[in-house]
Design a protein around this motif. Structure first.
Motif: not given
Length: 203
Positions: A26-27, A29-31, A49-50
């Motif tokens: 999560e820290r 990968f933002h896409e 994702e998310n």
């Protein structure tokens, strides 16, 4: 296969427990990114994702969360970065690799497309089912910007990082430093009638 180019890249060694993986991803990968998972009983692909890790498995298209208790290897990747981990002695060990302007050092790289075995049997909700005469079945996610024509075969984009020791004196010699996945793409189609069976028999 592309020509050899230069890029700024960084690599970080990773050693974490299973409970730390989700927070780490999560820290970093933002896409939306691809997932490649090796389990005790097979191989699966899916999407992240998310904070959601979803893989597609089974003879029918069944999307489910990753069964972490059976994971032996995990790769989360997109065009810009990859996290690859292997389960070793109750820990997940590996590395994080990213191409970015503030990376550690400049290195050489070359991109290519490698074949994903099988032919596309059907497409459904962003996934392609690859099957082969050997009996293999693999659901492959495809991140798309819009509708396109149905593909017959698929490939995976791979980036190889390399170095040229004493390049000015010993031309042609190189050292393979690392490689990572970039994404899923159509296999460059060579013409009607080409199948995995034909490719297999010609090797």
């Amino acid at each position: 296969m592309s020509r050899v180019q230069k890029i700024i890249s960084k690599t970080e060694k990773i050693n974490i427990c299973k409970e730390e993986i989700a927070g780490k991803v999560e820290r970093l990968f933002h896409e939306m990114s691809y997932l490649y998972v090796v389990l005790d009983y097979g191989v699966a692909m899916g999407l992240y994702e998310n904070g959601n890790f979803q893989v597609c498995m089974g003879s029918g298209k069944k999307i489910a969360s990753i069964p972490w208790e059976y994971v032996q290897e995990l790769a989360v990747f997109n065009q810009y970065q990859e996290l690859r981990l292997r389960y070793v002695q109750n820990r997940f060990c590996g590395r994080y690799c990213a191409d970015e302007d503030d990376g550690e050092s400049e290195t050489y790289f070359m991109d290519e497309v490698q074949k994903l075995w099988g032919n596309v049997e059907l497409e459904e909700d962003g996934y392609c089912l690859l099957t082969s005469f050997r009996g293999s079945r693999l659901w492959v996610p495809v991140i798309s910007d819009g509708p396109g024509r149905i593909q017959k075969q698929m490939g995976i984009k791979v980036r190889t990082y390399m170095d040229f020791p004493l390049a000015s004196e010993r031309k042609g010699l190189f050292l393979k430093k690392d490689e990572r996945f970039l994404g899923i793409c159509p296999w460059p189609w060579k013409g009607d009638g080409e199948t995995d069976e034909i490719l297999y028999q010609s090797i």
